[in-house]
Scaffold this active site. Structure first.
Site, PDB file in Angstrom:
ATOM      1  N   HIS A 146     106.049  23.541  29.559  1.00 11.51           N
ATOM      2  CA  HIS A 146     107.395  23.225  29.078  1.00 11.51           C
ATOM      3  C   HIS A 146     108.402  23.181  30.215  1.00 11.51           C
ATOM      4  O   HIS A 146     109.604  23.311  29.999  1.00 11.51           O
ATOM      5  CB  HIS A 146     107.820  24.239  28.013  1.00 11.51           C
ATOM      6  N   CYS A 154     118.722  15.340  39.051  1.00  9.85           N
ATOM      7  CA  CYS A 154     119.712  14.556  38.318  1.00  9.85           C
ATOM      8  C   CYS A 154     119.036  13.886  37.125  1.00  9.85           C
ATOM      9  O   CYS A 154     117.943  13.326  37.258  1.00  9.85           O
ATOM     10  CB  CYS A 154     120.319  13.510  39.248  1.00  9.85           C
ATOM     11  N   CYS A 181     124.848  10.185  42.749  1.00 12.21           N
ATOM     12  CA  CYS A 181     125.451   9.333  41.715  1.00 12.21           C
ATOM     13  C   CYS A 181     126.437  10.069  40.816  1.00 12.21           C
ATOM     14  O   CYS A 181     126.968   9.486  39.872  1.00 12.21           O
ATOM     15  CB  CYS A 181     124.355   8.695  40.863  1.00 12.21           C
ATOM     16  N   THR A 218     100.405  34.543  23.146  1.00 16.66           N
ATOM     17  CA  THR A 218     100.822  33.280  22.542  1.00 16.66           C
ATOM     18  C   THR A 218     100.318  33.201  21.113  1.00 16.66           C
ATOM     19  O   THR A 218      99.236  33.711  20.799  1.00 16.66           O
ATOM     20  CB  THR A 218     100.304  32.070  23.330  1.00 16.66           C
ATOM     21  N   GLU A 244      97.755  40.173  17.795  1.00 12.35           N
ATOM     22  CA  GLU A 244      97.002  39.741  16.629  1.00 12.35           C
ATOM     23  C   GLU A 244      96.129  38.551  16.983  1.00 12.35           C
ATOM     24  O   GLU A 244      96.362  37.860  17.973  1.00 12.35           O
ATOM     25  CB  GLU A 244      97.947  39.374  15.478  1.00 12.35           C
TER      26      GLU A 244
END
Length: 361
Positions: A146, A154, A181, A218, A244
């Site tokens: 992720h 940018c 930019c 997880t 668990e």
């Protein structure tokens, strides 16, 4: 691969590779094979002991406080379209999420120990906290599914932005702009409306070559990360360290379940391997603040008190920074109604997909 039974293997079914479905049997397998290609997969649970705020708490979490601010939707803070319109809420929150104030956990140091011993093939993480890096795991050994705060660029011209300037902006709660930019700069974490990093898909099938898989902290509820353990070949042991049972782990004869918190689980495994002293030493060395364990235990403020103070400061800062007019809120709400945010429950690309700590219970 990708689909496997969720039924727990019959206790009478013997393992095919391990002597038994125990921590001791895993340790013996690691030492005698010898194991050299360990793939580790982790989620938010690996960072719980680091003191990172439990954003999911319905009463005291940061998510709960965002609900009461003048946002069209709390999740809008992590939506790329909203970020383009108003990046200030994200940067007010970023100070709580950015690396530097939390130390790696014992579980992070265990991954570093695997690397030091030449046994780590790849480390897959759903987290954006960079604690593996702080523990000393090299960046090229990590797949941040992720994204993370490790780099930034940018959002328009994609020019990389200097680390020191980014840290300064986050510390001040300011919005950085690209020198090329003048576009908005954002950490390379995955927002709503953005694709996962190509590195994840490039390495997704790497577990097929593993000789041991370790899954920690997880829920394995969000795709495509949740499918990773299924790529591990039959006959290769898979170890789950979690409070668990999750996913299909426990359905194969050589699956071993260590149902405990991550730090306790890795300590048990390290003890069985004869690595406990090395692990403790690595963990001590990974403390960026160089506090001894005795000093940490002597800290007068509890985690709950620290969390309450952090949330109060964060809420006040965002409330001061974010002054969205009624008209602007209406326009944003209309835009979001026209382009609804992804739902974690419906397709796995929502908030839990990007920030596991923020997932609703």
């Amino acid at each position: 691969m990708g689909n496997e039974s969720s039924t727990l293997v019959d206790e009478k079914t013997p393992p095919s590779v391990l002597e038994a479905r125990t921590v001791e049997a895993v340790a013996k397998y690691v030492k005698e094979k010898p194991v050299r290609r360990v793939v580790v997969m982790v989620g938010a649970g690996i960072s719980t002991a680091a003191g990172i705020p439990d954003f999911r708490s319905p009463d005291t979490g940061i998510y709960a406080n965002l609900v009461h601010l003048d946002l069209p939707d709390p999740e809008a803070v992590f939506d790329i379209s909203f970020f383009r319109q108003n990046p200030k809420p994200f940067y007010a929150l970023a100070r709580e999420l950015a690396p530097g104030q939390y130390r790696p956990t014992l579980a992070h140091s265990f991954v570093k120990l695997l690397y030091d011993k030449g046994k780590l093939l790849k480390h897959f993480t759903q987290n954006i906290d960079c604690l593996e890096r702080l523990a000393g795991v090299p960046g090229d050994m990590i797949i941040e599914a992720h994204g993370s705060f490790a780099t930034q660029r940018c959002i328009e011209c994609k020019t990389a932005y200097p680390d020191d300037l980014m840290k300064e902006a986050i510390a001040k709660g300011e919005v950085p702009n690209c020198a090329e930019c003048q576009g908005l700069v954002k950490p390379d974490i995955v927002f709503f409306g953005e694709a996962l990093p190509s590195a994840f898909f490039d390495n997704r099938t790497l577990p097929e070559t593993a000789d041991l898989c370790i899954v920690m902290g997880t829920s394995l509820s969000v795709q495509p990360f949740a499918s990773l353990p299924s790529f591990v070949a039959d006959g290769v042991p898979r170890v789950l360290i979690n409070r668990e049972r999750v996913g299909g782990l426990g359905s194969r004869p050589d699956d071993v379940l260590i149902l405990d918190d991550c730090d306790n689980g890795v300590r048990k495994l390290a003890r069985a391997l004869g690595w406990e002293d090395e692990l403790e030493r690595l963990w001590e060395e990974a403390n960026p603040n160089q506090k001894s364990r005795e000093e940490e235990l002597a800290t007068p403020r509890t985690r709950e008190e620290r969390l309450e103070n952090e949330i109060s400061r964060l809420t006040a800062e965002i409330d001061k920074t974010l002054k969205i007019s009624d008209a602007y809120q209406k326009r944003v709400r209309e835009r979001l109604e026209g382009e609804p945010l992804s739902s974690p429950e419906s397709n796995g690309t929502g908030l839990a997909h990007v920030f596991p700590h923020l997932a609703r219970r």
